[in-house]
Design an enzyme around this catalytic site. Structure first.
Site, PDB file in Angstrom:
ATOM      1  N   ASP A  92     -11.634   5.077  -4.222  1.00 33.24           N
ATOM      2  CA  ASP A  92     -11.237   4.056  -3.251  1.00 33.24           C
ATOM      3  C   ASP A  92     -11.698   4.480  -1.860  1.00 33.24           C
ATOM      4  O   ASP A  92     -11.050   5.311  -1.216  1.00 33.24           O
ATOM      5  CB  ASP A  92      -9.715   3.876  -3.274  1.00 33.24           C
ATOM      6  CG  ASP A  92      -9.230   2.972  -2.151  1.00 33.24           C
ATOM      7  OD1 ASP A  92     -10.041   2.183  -1.628  1.00 33.24           O
ATOM      8  OD2 ASP A  92      -8.027   3.046  -1.803  1.00 33.24           O
ATOM      9  N   SER A 112       1.675  -8.166  -3.877  1.00 35.81           N
ATOM     10  CA  SER A 112       1.488  -6.972  -4.714  1.00 35.81           C
ATOM     11  C   SER A 112       2.467  -6.864  -5.877  1.00 35.81           C
ATOM     12  O   SER A 112       2.306  -5.990  -6.737  1.00 35.81           O
ATOM     13  CB  SER A 112       1.583  -5.709  -3.854  1.00 35.81           C
ATOM     14  OG  SER A 112       0.402  -5.544  -3.111  1.00 35.81           O
TER      15      SER A 112
END
Length: 662
Positions: free
Chosen positions: A351, A327
């Site tokens: 999401d 990430s």
């Protein structure tokens, strides 16, 4: 019947014989005179030189090697004088007997004998080789008293290289060693054979190798007249050697010490860079090694221990080894989306906890998802779904075209040898990488994995730190360097190694500001908040968890995976937030979540840099303290299906997901 000759005939025959003899003698003297003329006149220069060479010996004078000091003047590589006991094999009839006899006078260990035999194999027979180094004054006195018994054995005063901090920063500083055949070939290729006459040592790694031309100096010469026995009788001329230049580094050895101590016994790497110059403040590769082991010739036991270790202590993980960034790739992806117009700063996406592509479900780190997510929130909570979609929108070529100017997948040009290139994946790269046709095709799902720093992505910690330094320096990228000044030790002249701008990235200030603000909030309320709790300064950061191998649809459970197959822990950070003076990347191999292992190391380094002190870790602050939902628990979702079975994981025979210690 006898022939009678008159006296006149006898006299004539005698005169003929005398004439022939005279002519023969004249011809012989003529030939001799011609030879004398040829030798004394025509070949005078040649034979005069040969005679002078027999009378005059040219002895090389080896220069003192330059020293290396950190940015505060602390010596990290220096020289000291000591006596050695040396043998010239060509002058000794029985080496073993001689060594045995010497062992009665000075202490000679089995290790000394093994090192001597190794040097004997690598060296010429007429070279003087050390059988013992660092003799005490008592040992010198004992040998000198019986020196007449040992022809071909001498006590020599030599300078030795010393690394006072031992294992600290050894991958940066490097080490010197005896010149071997490979080194000799390199010397001949570079045309500096004359400058290495009489030299026994050369830089083998690190700065000792990359700055060998500066550190070595210029070899001098001494002309002496010798007698028929080869013994010097008087000095004719002398050209002194020129001492090698010293190196003044950008490295802070105290920061290096804190960074290495923060790793403890864990494997990994750290690179800290000054964004405005590219100067490297700290460069850690763990585990490390003691360069002093190599100075006299490393023993077989020590070499075997280092070379056969599964932890690869001789590999410089900071600049050579490559890993998927996890990430920590997301801030750069966010900038790519903004630059390409695929996203705006305020645009939101839903999401639901997964992203569907090609009938396959790519899972988010949070069950049920993060709701509506904009760019800022996507970085703070490390939302995978946001970057799955963004990667799909950008396409693999769009991602690669943006990341390439940031230095991903190419060498930075740091002034250290052995830098790795990394992998910035593209369809063209894959076609060249794999031989089988079925493996050469690029699949859309691979682009999705690249979007969260997984898949074929593989970069060095140096590349990560350098890319971050450019982002926080308003898009201006410098070539990272470790040497700040080259110093003439005689005149004191300091030659600055100028910061070298590489490029100015075409990034809009408002885009940079948005991403940097999100990274600041990562350390205030996001995945890095616990590590930076109570910091009296504002810093930006981003955690990352890099998958070592593909889960193939299984759910990751750390306790069920052997230690060397657990996720890598990443953290990139910069501080102070308003005007950064440090940008760093931390990688802990198999360390788990980024907030768990890497972020606390970054906090200690930044505390020292800004506050000048070591941070004491509060009791109980460890992996267990990471809050549920604070970390990207399912970065593995790039290869996971919802409802996958929970099973012990076994690494596949070949898979592109993981990092590598090359």
């Amino acid at each position: 019947m006898m022939e009678f000759r008159t006296p006149d005939e006898e006299l004539a025959g005698f005169r003929r014989r005398v004439l022939v003899a005279g002519l023969f003698v004249a011809v012989c003297f003529g030939l001799l005179a011609a030879r004398f003329y040829y030798l004394q006149v025509l070949r005078y220069d040649y034979y005069h030189t040969r005679a002078e060479d027999n009378r005059i010996a040219l002895l090389p004078m080896v220069p003192n090697r330059g020293t290396i000091a950190d940015r505060n003047g602390v010596a990290v590589a220096r020289n000291y004088a000591a006596y050695t006991l040396e043998i010239t094999p060509s002058r000794v009839s029985d080496l073993e007997a001689t060594i045995d006899a010497l062992a009665q006078i000075v202490q000679i260990e089995p290790r000394d004998r093994r090192r001597f035999r190794k040097l004997l194999e690598e060296s010429k027979n007429f070279e003087s080789l050390p059988i013992r180094t660092r003799l005490t004054e008592e040992e010198v006195a004992r040998f000198v008293a019986r020196r007449y018994q040992f022809p071909g054995v001498e006590v020599q005063a030599r300078l030795f290289r010393d690394y006072p901090f031992g294992e600290l920063a050894s991958h940066v500083i490097g080490y010197i060693g005896r010149i071997n055949q490979r080194d000799q070939e390199r010397i001949e290729e570079t045309g500096v054979v004359a400058n290495y006459r009489g030299s026994d040592y050369i830089g083998k790694s690190g700065l000792e190798m990359s700055y060998e031309a500066e550190l070595h100096g210029i070899t001098g010469a001494e002309q002496v007249e010798v007698n028929a026995g080869g013994r010097a009788v008087r000095q004719l001329s002398r050209t002194p050697a020129v001492t090698g230049n010293d190196l003044d580094l950008t490295l802070d050895i105290e920061m290096q010490k804190i960074a290495e101590a923060a790793f403890g016994n864990r494997r990994g790497a750290l690179v800290a860079i000054e964004p405005a110059t590219g100067g490297v403040l700290a460069l850690v590769s763990k585990p490390t090694f003691d360069p002093n082991l190599f100075v006299d010739g490393i023993s077989n036991e020590d070499w075997k221990s280092l070379n056969d270790s599964p932890d690869h202590p001789l590999v410089n993980r900071a600049i050579f080894s490559t890993y998927p960034p996890g990430s920590t790739f997301k801030p750069f992806m966010a900038l790519a989306g903004l630059a390409a117009g695929k996203r705006t700063i305020t645009q939101t996406i839903p999401d639901p906890g997964y992203f569907m592509f090609g009938g396959r479900r790519f899972m988010d780190d949070k069950i049920g998802g993060h709701g509506m997510v904009d760019l800022h929130k996507s970085i703070v909570v490390s939302c995978n779904t946001y970057y799955y979609q963004l990667a799909n929108d950008l396409g693999i070529e769009g991602i690669a075209n943006f990341m390439r100017p940031l230095g991903f997948g190419s060498r930075t040009g740091v002034d250290l040898n052995g830098e790795g290139e990394g992998v910035l994946p593209t369809p063209d790269w894959k076609r060249k990488r794999f031989r089988k046709k079925e493996h050469q095709k690029w699949f859309g799902g691979e682009t999705i994995s690249v979007g969260i720093g997984q898949g074929y992505n593989a970069y060095t910690p140096l590349q990560m730190a350098n890319a971050l330094a450019a982002v926080v320096n308003d898009g201006k990228m410098f070539r990272p360097h470790v040497v700040r000044h080259v110093v003439n030790p005689v005149t004191g002249e300091r030659r600055l190694v100028e910061p070298e701008p590489v490029r100015q990235l075409a990034l809009k200030p408002e885009h940079l500001a948005a991403v940097r603000q999100a990274m600041v909030d990562v350390n205030k309320a996001g995945t890095g908040a616990r590590a930076f709790a109570g910091a009296p300064y504002s810093a930006g950061g981003k955690t990352g968890t890099a998958q070592v191998f593909s889960l193939r649809g299984q759910r990751y459970v750390e306790g069920r995976v052997i230690e060397r197959l657990r996720d890598h822990s990443w953290f990139i950070a910069y501080a102070p937030a308003d005007k950064p003076t440090i940008a760093l990347a931390v990688l802990v191999e198999n360390g788990g979540f980024g907030a768990q292992s890497a972020a606390p190391i970054a906090r200690q380094v930044i505390d020292f840099h800004l506050l000048g002190k070591r941070r004491e870790q509060p009791a109980g602050e460890d992996a267990a303290a990471v809050d549920e939902g604070d970390e990207e628990h399912a970065e593995h979702g790039a290869a996971a299906h919802e409802g996958a079975p929970d099973a012990t994981l076994v690494p596949p025979a070949a898979d592109p997901a993981g990092g590598q210690v090359q």
